[in-house]
Write a protein that holds these residues in place. Structure first.
Motif, PDB file in Angstrom:
ATOM      1  N   SER A  85      -0.688  -4.668   4.247  1.00 49.86           N
ATOM      2  CA  SER A  85      -1.099  -4.327   2.876  1.00 49.86           C
ATOM      3  C   SER A  85      -1.867  -3.010   2.936  1.00 49.86           C
ATOM      4  O   SER A  85      -2.439  -2.674   3.978  1.00 49.86           O
ATOM      5  CB  SER A  85      -1.975  -5.429   2.294  1.00 49.86           C
ATOM      6  N   PRO A  86      -1.889  -2.289   1.812  1.00 48.65           N
ATOM      7  CA  PRO A  86      -2.593  -1.002   1.810  1.00 48.65           C
ATOM      8  C   PRO A  86      -4.069  -1.176   2.184  1.00 48.65           C
ATOM      9  O   PRO A  86      -4.653  -0.290   2.815  1.00 48.65           O
ATOM     10  CB  PRO A  86      -2.464  -0.508   0.378  1.00 48.65           C
ATOM     11  N   ALA A  87      -4.610  -2.322   1.862  1.00 50.17           N
ATOM     12  CA  ALA A  87      -6.025  -2.547   2.169  1.00 50.17           C
ATOM     13  C   ALA A  87      -6.246  -2.565   3.675  1.00 50.17           C
ATOM     14  O   ALA A  87      -7.224  -1.997   4.188  1.00 50.17           O
ATOM     15  CB  ALA A  87      -6.476  -3.863   1.560  1.00 50.17           C
ATOM     16  N   GLY A 141      -0.618  -5.169  -2.773  1.00 49.06           N
ATOM     17  CA  GLY A 141      -1.965  -4.834  -2.293  1.00 49.06           C
ATOM     18  C   GLY A 141      -2.703  -3.934  -3.256  1.00 49.06           C
ATOM     19  O   GLY A 141      -3.902  -4.101  -3.512  1.00 49.06           O
ATOM     20  N   PHE A 142      -1.967  -2.997  -3.796  1.00 49.51           N
ATOM     21  CA  PHE A 142      -2.559  -2.072  -4.762  1.00 49.51           C
ATOM     22  C   PHE A 142      -3.012  -2.824  -6.010  1.00 49.51           C
ATOM     23  O   PHE A 142      -4.144  -2.675  -6.479  1.00 49.51           O
ATOM     24  CB  PHE A 142      -1.539  -0.984  -5.134  1.00 49.51           C
ATOM     25  N   MET A 162       4.329  -5.439   0.004  1.00 49.48           N
ATOM     26  CA  MET A 162       2.935  -5.460   0.445  1.00 49.48           C
ATOM     27  C   MET A 162       2.143  -4.338  -0.211  1.00 49.48           C
ATOM     28  O   MET A 162       0.993  -4.517  -0.651  1.00 49.48           O
ATOM     29  CB  MET A 162       2.843  -5.305   1.970  1.00 49.48           C
ATOM     30  N   GLY A 163       2.778  -3.154  -0.249  1.00 52.08           N
ATOM     31  CA  GLY A 163       2.119  -1.980  -0.808  1.00 52.08           C
ATOM     32  C   GLY A 163       1.759  -2.181  -2.272  1.00 52.08           C
ATOM     33  O   GLY A 163       0.588  -2.053  -2.676  1.00 52.08           O
ATOM     34  N   ARG A 209      -6.064  -5.053  -5.564  1.00 48.56           N
ATOM     35  CA  ARG A 209      -7.339  -4.354  -5.500  1.00 48.56           C
ATOM     36  C   ARG A 209      -7.743  -3.755  -6.852  1.00 48.56           C
ATOM     37  O   ARG A 209      -8.887  -3.809  -7.251  1.00 48.56           O
ATOM     38  CB  ARG A 209      -7.257  -3.255  -4.428  1.00 48.56           C
ATOM     39  N   HIS A 238       0.952   2.631  -1.114  1.00 41.25           N
ATOM     40  CA  HIS A 238      -0.009   2.881  -0.046  1.00 41.25           C
ATOM     41  C   HIS A 238      -0.763   4.183  -0.298  1.00 41.25           C
ATOM     42  O   HIS A 238      -1.976   4.264  -0.145  1.00 41.25           O
ATOM     43  CB  HIS A 238       0.688   2.940   1.323  1.00 41.25           C
TER      44      HIS A 238
END
Lengths: 783, 136
Positions: free
Chosen positions: B118-120, A571-572, A567-568, A575, B15
């Motif tokens: 998620s980091p968001a 997600g990074f 996820m980390g 974005r 993160h």
């Protein structure tokens, strides 16, 4: 005619008895049925104002009323009179020999009751025992002829004749009893087998009093647990004493008294010996409290043991007569009957036990199908309380460490029994008293008796705290308790739990308090055995459920870590992948790679699940551990070891001819898994830049391979946990060392299928896992 | 300054990077001793702490208090609430809220997020509680 033998006739003629008198004596033939006609004629012949026979069997009413009385009175008056005469006679006899004639002058009582001035009493004896008396009375003045109504020799002759008649009657009576004891009595008792044990108990003294013509009989059953006798039934047709009153008044004295008649034989069994206790002898010395004797007006007490076929004591029959001794004949009959009574009671007990067992057996298969939840244990408790007839039943089991008692089910208030230390709590009676017991190895029965607590169990031991004493519990109740240990089904010495039952009563109803007995112990022991098995089986189910839960928890936690990373990274990238500044600042390639690695790791965790399903299939073949298996494990793990800076060291077995562990019959794939898992673990849990040692060894019976590393220690107390399915060391979880908790479990299963084993040697650091291959695998080949 | 307290070196990287890439000043304490050191260092300059719960115990947090490492973060949180009551804390943990055994609001945390977000998501939540610098 029985009594008119020539010799006797001659003797009578020598005494100068007239022909008329002989005619009179002819009437004696009927005296056994009713002495009245005889007495009437006799009175006429002697001109006495009062003539009577007072037999020893005062409980035979038709004889009591015999006699000629100066005035016509009611039956009640007759009884009073006879009592007075007997009283006078006995007091007159006290200082004399039993056979002496008692002559009494005027006294007010005699005059009042009998209306006579003088009374002469002749004893009637059989075998030197006084069986009754013949008496004359004169209304006014003294007897003529030197204070005698008739000459002594004539009186003696009549007495002699009466003796013959009595003897004959006595014999007939004995024969009748004997016959009845063999037939009717036993038959009637055996008919009782269709009814409850308590009814059998009740009917025994009832039948005995009728049969033997007694005033009182009671039945006591011996309690092997504590060597005491408990009263089960009494029959008291005259006074109609209730068992509760009786128990309250005399039970404790009785018990002591009867225990004097018990003896313990060399082999440990308790038997009894018949004992006659007279008022003068034992009662006085036993207890200063003569109240009891007065209350029951006891003169003689007969204690007759009931023995089982093996001569051990089953119980005691206890008989009273108010004033007279119980005849030897009756004792003999009673003795003969005890065998029958013993068999009857044993049959009754056996029957009740079987009935109970079948009820228990009916009950338990049902509960075993259920899920063992709280309600089930409460249901069991409820069932037990019904079967043993108690107010509250609680089932407690010791926790894993054995320190606490955990309440499983109860019919009472739960909170009171929640999690008490096993070593401290066994019973609490009353407000100020708590009994302590380190180990509950035997059943314990406790109850209040009057002003003190009674713990009849001899082997109550350790930490027995002497409290202040107690009277009742906080609500003003009397309590009686039983504690039955639940033993481990495999180890009969190991106590795993307790069944606790109690009964209570308001204080004024103390005598109604039901005290637990050996039968309760027997029944509860059966429950205890069944509960032990239920608990164990349920424990296995619970353990499996627990393992399942733990696995799911482990799995989700293990899966969560890579998922979180995915996820980390994702997600990074989502974005910032279009942002050139960020792309330049952060290592984007690395994030992509990590994304793939973590996905792979997640995959490996999930794919570990079905591995266990293939465990049942084994294919044994001749295999070299090192050449065929081990080398491939090394090559897979080598890179990982290098990454952590670990060095692998080998120490081989020195065997002159072969130099290595020889060919063994193994399942190649499975053993590969074992070696791989152990090697991986050693690497995974090792600190960076340390050594991992792999040692070969040999014992008389086994080849061994040990894996030794320096690193994360397995916490104390978790040595067993790590071999369980999905079990992991607690620190392994917190330190985020990846793993599913299946590896060592699989290793153990696989080694066991090879008749080998896996062990952990953890004398501090380093951690050493060793696998053991039995040497029999060398020449073992599967069928 | 946003402080991450988390021992998961590999898995928290993105993160942390996310916050940094979003223009925040970020530091990362990777053990409990580091955490205390940073807390003392930054003090009230911290605008937010993102805190993990399960970490190896060491230094000021002993094993017993932290329940064998399962609740290390709780001990750190207690410390922050006492010493730096103005610093907002967001918990980011693999321990689910129900299994924490404490009421995190009572302990002084602003929000509780379970991991695998998620980091968001973390950013959106955390940024709400960011302490605004005092206007001069």
């Amino acid at each position: 005619m029985l009594w008119r033998k020539k010799k006797e006739k001659k003797a009578a003629e020598d005494l100068g008895l007239s022909r008329a008198f002989w005619q009179l004596l002819d009437e004696l033939e009927d005296i056994g049925r009713s002495p009245r006609p005889f007495l009437e004629k006799f009175a006429e012949g002697t001109k006495a104002d009062l003539v009577g026979i007072c037999p020893i069997h005062q409980s035979s009413p038709q004889i009591i009323r015999s006699g000629i009385w100066p005035s016509v009175g009611t039956e009640r008056d007759d009884e009073k009179r006879i009592k007075t005469i007997r009283g006078r006679w006995q007091s007159g006899l006290k200082s004399r020999q039993g056979n002496e004639v008692v002559r009494l002058g005027s006294d007010e009582k005699i005059q009042d009751l009998l209306g006579v001035d003088a009374l002469v009493i002749y004893p009637i004896s059989i075998d030197h025992k006084v069986m009754g008396s013949l008496f004359w009375g004169m209304k006014q003045g003294q007897f003529p002829n030197g204070q005698q109504p008739i000459p002594d020799h004539i009186a003696n002759c009549i007495v002699k004749l009466l003796q013959i008649v009595y003897e004959r009657d006595h014999k007939i009576e004995s024969e009748r009893l004997e016959r009845q004891s063999r037939l009717d009595f036993v038959e009637s008792l055996y008919n009782l087998l269709d009814i409850r044990l308590s009814n059998i108990y009740r009917r025994i003294p009832e039948n005995l009093t009728t049969l033997l013509n007694l005033q009182f009989a009671s039945l006591w059953i011996f309690n092997e647990l504590d060597d005491t006798l408990s009263l089960r039934a009494i029959h008291d047709p005259v006074k109609k004493v209730k068992i509760s009153n009786f128990q309250r008044v005399v039970a404790k004295y009785e018990n002591t008294l009867m225990s004097m008649c018990l003896s313990r034989e060399q082999n440990g069994i308790v038997t009894g010996r018949p004992g006659l206790v007279s008022r003068s002898a034992k009662w006085d010395t036993l207890h200063r409290n003569m109240n009891i004797v007065r209350k029951l007006n006891l003169e003689h007490l007969l204690i007759m043991p009931i023995l089982r076929r093996d001569r051990s004591l089953l119980g005691v029959i206890n008989l009273y007569l108010e004033t007279e001794k119980i005849s030897e004949e009756k004792i003999k009959i009673l003795f003969a009957l005890t065998t029958q009574i013993s068999m009857l009671i044993e049959l009754g007990i056996e029957r009740q036990r079987r009935a109970l067992e079948s009820r228990i057996q009916e009950f338990f298969p049902r509960i075993l199908q259920l899920d063992g939840s709280q309600k089930i244990w409460d249901d069991i408790a409820k069932h037990i309380s019904k079967v043993v007839d108690c107010k509250i039943c609680s089932i407690l089991f010791r926790d894993e460490d054995g320190e606490l008692l955990v309440l499983k089910g109860s019919t009472g208030v739960r909170e009171k029994w929640e999690d008490k230390p096993y070593s401290e709590l066994f019973y609490s009676i009353g407000s100020g008293y708590t009994g302590k017991c380190a180990e509950l190895k035997h059943t314990i029965i406790v109850y209040n008796q009057g002003d003190k607590e009674v713990n009849p169990l001899a082997e109550w031991h350790a930490d027995h705290d002497q409290g202040e004493g107690f009277e009742e519990d906080s609500q003003g109740n009397w309590l009686s308790l039983i504690f039955v240990p639940i033993f481990d089904p495999e180890d009969k010495e190991e106590v795993i739990g307790v069944i606790r039952c109690n009964n209570k009563n308001r204080d004024d109803n103390f005598q109604k308090l039901r005290i637990f007995t050996k039968e309760d112990h027997d029944v509860l022991s059966i429950f205890a055995q069944t509960l032990a098995i239920f608990h164990r089986n349920y424990g296995i189910i619970e353990e499996k459920e627990h393992q399942k839960d733990e696995f799911i928890q482990n799995l989700s936690h293990e899966a969560l870590a890579p998922l979180n990373a995915i996820m980390g990274h994702a997600g990074f990238l989502q974005r910032f992948h279009n942002n050139p500044t960020i792309r330049a600042r952060f290592n984007i390639e690395r994030k992509y790679k990590a994304l793939v690695d973590e996905a792979q790791h997640l995959n490996s965790i999930i794919s570990a699940i079905p591995v266990m399903q293939n465990l049942e299939q084994y294919r044994f073949e001749e295999t070299r551990i090192y050449q065929d298996i081990f080398s491939s494990c090394i090559s897979i793990t080598e890179s990982l070891a290098e990454e952590k800076g670990l060095k692998l060291h080998y120490e081989f077995l020195s065997r002159p001819e072969k130099n290595r562990i020889p060919l063994l019959y193994l399942d190649r794939k499975k053993i590969h898994q074992v070696l791989y898992n152990l090697l991986m673990n050693a690497i995974k849990y090792a600190d960076n830049n340390t050594n991992i040692k792999i040692l070969e060894g040999e014992t008389l019976t086994h080849y061994t391979i040990s894996f030794q590393n320096d690193g994360l220690e397995i916490p104390r107390g978790e040595e067993k946990v790590i071999f369980r399915l999905y079990g992991r060391g607690s620190n392994a979880k917190t330190k985020h060392v990846t793993g599913t908790g299946t590896g060592l479990y699989l290793c153990k299963l696989i080694m066991e299928r090879h008749n080998g084993d896996i062990t952990l040697d953890r004398n501090g650091n380093p951690t050493i896992f060793t696998i053991h291959f039995p040497k029999t695998l060398e020449d073992w080949s599967p069928l | 300054m946003i402080l991450f307290i988390d021992d998961d070196v590999v898995r928290m990287e993105s993160h942390v990077d996310f916050f940094e890439a979003s223009g925040h000043e970020v530091d990362w304490a990777k053990s409990t001793s580091e955490a205390f050191q940073r807390l003392h260092l930054y003090g009230n300059d911290l605008s937010l702490v993102i805190l993990d719960i399960m970490m190896p115990t060491e230094g000021e947090v002993d094993e017993e208090a932290a329940k064998g490492g399962y609740r290390t973060g709780v001990e750190i949180l207690k410390e922050i609430s006492q010493e730096l009551p103005g610093v907002p804390v967001v918990i980011f943990s693999a321990v689910s809220e129900d299994n924490l055994g404490y009421d995190w609001r009572e302990l002084g945390a602003k929000a509780y997020l379970e991991k695998a977000k998620s980091p968001a998501d973390l950013y959106e939540t955390a940024i709400k509680y960011l302490k605004q610098p005092k206007e001069a």
